[in-house]
Design a protein around this motif. Structure first.
Motif, PDB file in Angstrom:
ATOM      1  N   UNK A 152       0.831  -1.204   0.000  1.00 29.94           N
ATOM      2  CA  UNK A 152       0.000   0.000   0.000  1.00 29.94           C
ATOM      3  C   UNK A 152       0.868   1.258   0.000  1.00 29.94           C
ATOM      4  N   UNK A 153       1.872   1.271   0.845  1.00 27.47           N
ATOM      5  CA  UNK A 153       2.768   2.425   0.932  1.00 27.47           C
ATOM      6  C   UNK A 153       3.456   2.692  -0.403  1.00 27.47           C
ATOM      7  N   UNK A 154       3.941   1.637  -1.045  1.00 32.44           N
ATOM      8  CA  UNK A 154       4.635   1.797  -2.327  1.00 32.44           C
ATOM      9  C   UNK A 154       3.697   2.305  -3.416  1.00 32.44           C
ATOM     10  N   UNK A 155       2.487   1.752  -3.460  1.00 31.67           N
ATOM     11  CA  UNK A 155       1.544   2.181  -4.496  1.00 31.67           C
ATOM     12  C   UNK A 155       1.171   3.652  -4.312  1.00 31.67           C
ATOM     13  N   UNK A 156       1.074   4.088  -3.067  1.00 31.38           N
ATOM     14  CA  UNK A 156       0.719   5.484  -2.807  1.00 31.38           C
ATOM     15  C   UNK A 156       1.842   6.444  -3.208  1.00 31.38           C
ATOM     16  N   UNK A 157       3.073   5.962  -3.260  1.00 32.05           N
ATOM     17  CA  UNK A 157       4.170   6.787  -3.779  1.00 32.05           C
ATOM     18  C   UNK A 157       3.903   7.107  -5.247  1.00 32.05           C
ATOM     19  N   UNK A 158       3.533   6.080  -6.007  1.00 28.88           N
ATOM     20  CA  UNK A 158       3.196   6.296  -7.420  1.00 28.88           C
ATOM     21  C   UNK A 158       1.977   7.215  -7.544  1.00 28.88           C
ATOM     22  N   UNK A 159       1.013   7.013  -6.658  1.00 29.60           N
ATOM     23  CA  UNK A 159      -0.206   7.829  -6.693  1.00 29.60           C
ATOM     24  C   UNK A 159       0.111   9.304  -6.466  1.00 29.60           C
ATOM     25  N   UNK A 160       1.034   9.596  -5.559  1.00 28.81           N
ATOM     26  CA  UNK A 160       1.422  10.984  -5.288  1.00 28.81           C
ATOM     27  C   UNK A 160       2.117  11.613  -6.493  1.00 28.81           C
ATOM     28  N   UNK A 161       2.976  10.848  -7.120  1.00 24.46           N
ATOM     29  CA  UNK A 161       3.744  11.377  -8.250  1.00 24.46           C
ATOM     30  C   UNK A 161       2.863  11.599  -9.475  1.00 24.46           C
ATOM     31  N   UNK A 162       1.914  10.684  -9.698  1.00 18.55           N
ATOM     32  CA  UNK A 162       1.128  10.718 -10.938  1.00 18.55           C
ATOM     33  C   UNK A 162      -0.328  11.152 -10.739  1.00 18.55           C
ATOM     34  N   UNK A 163      -0.643  11.710  -9.569  1.00 18.99           N
ATOM     35  CA  UNK A 163      -2.018  12.153  -9.299  1.00 18.99           C
ATOM     36  C   UNK A 163      -3.027  11.026  -9.500  1.00 18.99           C
ATOM     37  N   UNK A 164      -2.783   9.892  -8.858  1.00 17.14           N
ATOM     38  CA  UNK A 164      -3.646   8.723  -9.017  1.00 17.14           C
ATOM     39  C   UNK A 164      -4.146   8.217  -7.656  1.00 17.14           C
ATOM     40  N   UNK A 165      -4.394   9.127  -6.746  1.00 11.78           N
ATOM     41  CA  UNK A 165      -4.784   8.736  -5.387  1.00 11.78           C
ATOM     42  C   UNK A 165      -6.104   7.952  -5.382  1.00 11.78           C
ATOM     43  N   UNK A 166      -7.071   8.394  -6.150  1.00 12.72           N
ATOM     44  CA  UNK A 166      -8.368   7.721  -6.183  1.00 12.72           C
ATOM     45  C   UNK A 166      -8.227   6.299  -6.705  1.00 12.72           C
ATOM     46  N   UNK A 167      -7.477   6.147  -7.801  1.00 13.72           N
ATOM     47  CA  UNK A 167      -7.287   4.826  -8.386  1.00 13.72           C
ATOM     48  C   UNK A 167      -6.525   3.900  -7.436  1.00 13.72           C
ATOM     49  N   UNK A 168      -5.493   4.439  -6.798  1.00 16.22           N
ATOM     50  CA  UNK A 168      -4.681   3.634  -5.881  1.00 16.22           C
ATOM     51  C   UNK A 168      -5.499   3.172  -4.677  1.00 16.22           C
ATOM     52  N   UNK A 169      -6.323   4.053  -4.154  1.00 18.50           N
ATOM     53  CA  UNK A 169      -7.158   3.708  -3.001  1.00 18.50           C
ATOM     54  C   UNK A 169      -8.111   2.572  -3.338  1.00 18.50           C
ATOM     55  N   UNK A 170      -8.692   2.628  -4.528  1.00 21.36           N
ATOM     56  CA  UNK A 170      -9.611   1.579  -4.974  1.00 21.36           C
ATOM     57  C   UNK A 170      -8.887   0.242  -5.116  1.00 21.36           C
ATOM     58  N   UNK A 171      -7.683   0.271  -5.668  1.00 24.80           N
ATOM     59  CA  UNK A 171      -6.892  -0.951  -5.861  1.00 24.80           C
ATOM     60  C   UNK A 171      -6.529  -1.579  -4.517  1.00 24.80           C
ATOM     61  N   UNK A 172      -6.112  -0.755  -3.575  1.00 25.72           N
ATOM     62  CA  UNK A 172      -5.721  -1.250  -2.252  1.00 25.72           C
ATOM     63  C   UNK A 172      -6.923  -1.832  -1.505  1.00 25.72           C
ATOM     64  N   UNK A 173      -8.061  -1.172  -1.615  1.00 24.42           N
ATOM     65  CA  UNK A 173      -9.275  -1.674  -0.962  1.00 24.42           C
ATOM     66  C   UNK A 173      -9.625  -3.064  -1.481  1.00 24.42           C
ATOM     67  N   UNK A 174      -9.538  -3.229  -2.792  1.00 26.41           N
ATOM     68  CA  UNK A 174      -9.814  -4.531  -3.412  1.00 26.41           C
ATOM     69  C   UNK A 174      -8.818  -5.586  -2.933  1.00 26.41           C
ATOM     70  N   UNK A 175      -7.538  -5.214  -2.863  1.00 25.54           N
ATOM     71  CA  UNK A 175      -6.504  -6.160  -2.451  1.00 25.54           C
ATOM     72  C   UNK A 175      -6.706  -6.597  -1.001  1.00 25.54           C
ATOM     73  N   UNK A 176      -7.043  -5.661  -0.145  1.00 27.42           N
ATOM     74  CA  UNK A 176      -7.273  -5.982   1.267  1.00 27.42           C
ATOM     75  C   UNK A 176      -8.457  -6.930   1.432  1.00 27.42           C
TER      76      UNK A 176
END
Length: 314
Positions: A152-176
């Protein structure tokens, strides 16, 4: 007199013409380009400023490539030596530059790309300083004490850089949700498991504190044996050891299948001693996808493969 008057007339016309043709001074453009917005990323090897939404993106490890893929981010270059089957579209895409192997980067090709950012993990850790001279370099590695939180932490790094917070949150929720479902299924079986790696006729075992500890900590299996060495390549064990431990589930990672690209004959692994275990007799010897478990690490796609593999063999 007329001649003098005519001369003055000509001179006056020439004067007016000269004034008309003389260009006016053009005001200098004193405006400057807007500074690019950056993101500050702090990681194990340091702190780096990365431009927001970089265009030339390089991933030198496959977990990062997976995370970029699920977020819909294009890459300019990757090492194509051991690209997993589920990422083959990157290997066959000629527009993506081949940057060497997971351990040895082609610096000439990399420099020519003029990357805006480079993503690396443990296999390129020793190259960090050299890579940082070419472009901002972000080091992302999985913390095996809590794989899911680390992913989750690593994916949110990409989300911060590429403005993909919404997409990353959805992916992490599904994974959990997937992990929670699997954990409930596994704990309901109340079974013990042993994770082993096979390499050129030799076995090594991995416990909950190892790089494959996710099998126990996140997925919920009980350890068939406690206090195994947490070394990166596991604790060397024998066929007799596996027979004596007698696990309910025997998960096997065939390292040869990815390192030498030649899978070991299962008959070589499933010898007479292995056949005496509960795992073998109950059809619970599970051969794991070595590309997902060994090559990639913990990208989103490889982690989903791990979840499905275990779930399919309960």
């Amino acid at each position: 007199m007329k001649s003098i008057h005519h001369l003055f007339t000509v001179l006056f016309v020439l004067f007016l013409t000269g004034c008309k043709d003389t260009p006016k001074d053009t005001p200098k453009d004193t405006t400057t380009a807007e500074p690019q917005e950056t993101v500050t990323i702090t990681h194990e090897l340091g702190t780096v400023e990365v431009v927001k939404n970089p265009k030339q993106v390089v991933a030198l490890d496959y977990a990062s490539l997976e995370n970029l893929k699920v977020l819909g981010i294009a890459v300019a270059g990757i090492p194509k030596s051991h690209v997993p089957d589920y990422l083959q579209d990157y290997k066959t895409n000629e527009a993506i530059v081949d940057l060497g192997t997971m351990f040895e980067v082609n610096y000439e090709q990399l420099s020519a790309l003029e990357p805006d950012v480079i993503f690396i993990s443990a296999r390129m850790k020793s190259n960090y300083d050299e890579l940082s001279k070419i472009a901002p370099t972000v080091y992302l590695q999985t913390d095996t004490s809590d794989n899911l939180a680390s992913i989750e932490k690593n994916l949110l790094v990409f989300a911060d850089i590429f403005d993909k917070k919404k997409e990353a949150t959805s992916i992490i929720t599904d994974l959990k949700t997937r992990v929670q479902t699997l954990h409930e299924q596994v704990t309901a079986t109340d079974k013990k498991a042993l994770m082993i790696m096979h390499n050129n006729g030799k076995f090594s075992a991995f416990g909950s504190d190892s790089r494959f500890g996710v099998l126990y900590k996140a997925f919920g299996f009980k350890e068939a044996v406690d206090h195994l060495d947490a070394a990166r390549h596991g604790q060397a064990v024998s066929n007799e050891f596996i027979q004596d431990i007698n696990p309910d589930y025997l998960f096997i990672l065939d390292r040869s299948a990815v390192v030498s690209k030649q899978a070991t004959n299962t008959a070589t692994i499933e010898n007479e001693l292995i056949k005496q275990t509960q795992a073998y007799q109950n059809g619970k010897v599970v051969y794991l996808d070595p590309q997902a478990w060994y090559i990639s690490g913990d990208g989103i796609l490889s982690f989903k493969i791990k979840i499905k593999e275990v779930s399919d063999h309960l």
